[in-house]
Motif scaffolding. Structure first.
Motif, short mmCIF file in Angstrom:
data_model
loop_
_atom_site.label_atom_id
_atom_site.label_comp_id
_atom_site.label_asym_id
_atom_site.label_seq_id
_atom_site.Cartn_x
_atom_site.Cartn_y
_atom_site.Cartn_z
N VAL A 287 0.86 -1.19 0.00
CA VAL A 287 0.00 0.00 0.00
C VAL A 287 0.89 1.24 0.00
O VAL A 287 1.82 1.34 0.82
CB VAL A 287 -0.93 -0.01 1.22
N ARG B 2 -8.10 -3.19 2.87
CA ARG B 2 -7.08 -2.32 2.28
C ARG B 2 -5.82 -3.12 1.93
O ARG B 2 -5.17 -2.83 0.91
CB ARG B 2 -6.73 -1.19 3.27
N ARG C 37 -5.77 -4.37 -1.37
CA ARG C 37 -5.62 -3.27 -2.31
C ARG C 37 -6.94 -2.72 -2.83
O ARG C 37 -6.99 -2.09 -3.89
CB ARG C 37 -4.70 -3.67 -3.47
N GLU D 270 -5.24 -1.14 -7.06
CA GLU D 270 -6.46 -0.45 -6.67
C GLU D 270 -7.29 -0.09 -7.90
O GLU D 270 -8.53 -0.16 -7.87
CB GLU D 270 -6.12 0.84 -5.90
#
Length: 333
Positions: free
Chosen positions: A26, A71, A74, A205
């Motif tokens: 991330v 998260r 992703r 993402e």
């Protein structure tokens, strides 16, 4: 003593989440972990600092773990939160629409600078409704339309616009096809502009979560941009502006497409108008919405795009291209 030792503090939970997100690749693990923990606790990021040594309640710990798991997979942060701020307006977002980007605010800034007196405005390919909401907020005297070919995206836009700009009219259609001749003083768009071969190299993402229909634009990334340049001369009133977001490195190619569209329009004018164009010309002359109430009727203009502006973002990348269609003043109704 043993029970007390079992407690996890907010600081400990945050540190573990940051490590997990960083390991998952991330880009901003600390900022995202803080936002997610604040969401789980229904507080602010500043509140986390004040309460760093407090124990994390069990319910909040479970919620936080679930959010961090998403998260780490992703999923975009703003899909997890269900909201993204654009032009200081909170907008609902989910997998049906792109997450509005800061660079798209440059489209709004450019449109407002170049066409501050526009009275008939279109946000084409509206997605979440971000551009339409911002322009409606800044141009209160204008009539604003928002269109999209995707009905799922329109459902998101409808909810956002009902909340932020209830006067905006929604239209389902493919780019500029639904709209009449000389209808708009300003057309703004953030169209798809990713080349097919580049889709696989996008951040997870974007590649794995955001709607492909809002990204993919053919072998060269110019399919939608080319159509906008070709169709804009029909729907722009004389003197109207088309303002579009473009991909990095695409501005020169899009400018060539604008030149080609203008040249084709001029050639069509020299060949003479066919039945359909004659009907459009007659409509424009007679329609009050396509002329100043006290001025001469507008006519189909074949002079081409008479002004081009390329706008760079804060990193110096060319991100917005604006073209002005030749002719006189705008509509005023």
């Amino acid at each position: 003593m043993g029970a007390a030792a079992a407690f996890v503090t907010l600081g400990d939970a945050l540190a573990a989440a940051i490590a997990r997100l960083a390991a998952a690749g991330v880009p901003e693990p600390r900022a995202d972990a803080e936002v997610l923990l604040a969401r789980a606790l229904d507080t602010t990021r500043a509140g986390l600092v004040v309460g760093a040594r407090r124990p994390l309640p069990e319910t909040a710990a479970r919620d936080f773990a679930a959010l961090v798991g998403r998260r780490a997979g992703r999923e975009p942060l703003h899909y997890i939160l269900g909201e993204r701020e654009f032009w200081s307006l909170p907008l609902a977002v989910d997998r049906r629409v792109l997450v509005p980007r800061p660079e798209t605010e440059l489209v709004v800034e450019t449109a407002l600078r170049l066409a501050p007196a526009a009275r008939r405005v279109l946000d084409v390919g509206t997605g979440s409704g971000a551009i339409a909401a911002a322009l409606a907020r800044e141009l209160p005297a204008a009539r604003v339309w928002a269109s999209d070919v995707d009905t799922d995206a329109l459902a998101v836009a409808r909810a956002n616009l009902a909340r932020q700009a209830p006067g905006v009219a929604l239209v389902c259609g493919d780019l500029l096809a639904p709209f009449r001749t000389a209808a708009f003083d300003l057309v703004a768009a953030n169209p798809p502009y990713v080349a097919d071969a580049e889709l696989g190299g996008l951040a997870p993402e974007v590649r794995d979560h955001e709607p492909r229909v809002a990204l993919a634009a053919g072998p060269d990334g110019l399919a939608a941009l080319g159509r906008l340049m070709a169709e804009a001369p029909r729907v722009l009133a004389p003197g109207g502006w088309l303002v579009v977001e473009v991909g990095a490195g695409q501005a020169a190619a899009v400018r060539r497409l604008a030149d080609e569209a203008g040249a084709e329009r001029r050639q069509a004018g020299r060949r003479g108008l066919g039945p359909a164009a004659r009907a459009a010309w007659a409509f424009v002359r007679s329609a009050r919405s396509a002329r100043a109430p006290d001025g001469p009727p507008a006519e189909l203009d074949t002079s081409g795009f008479v002004r081009v502006e390329v706008v760079r973002d804060h990193a110096g990348i060319e991100r917005v291209l604006a073209v002005r269609w030749g002719g006189g003043g705008w509509t005023r109704s």
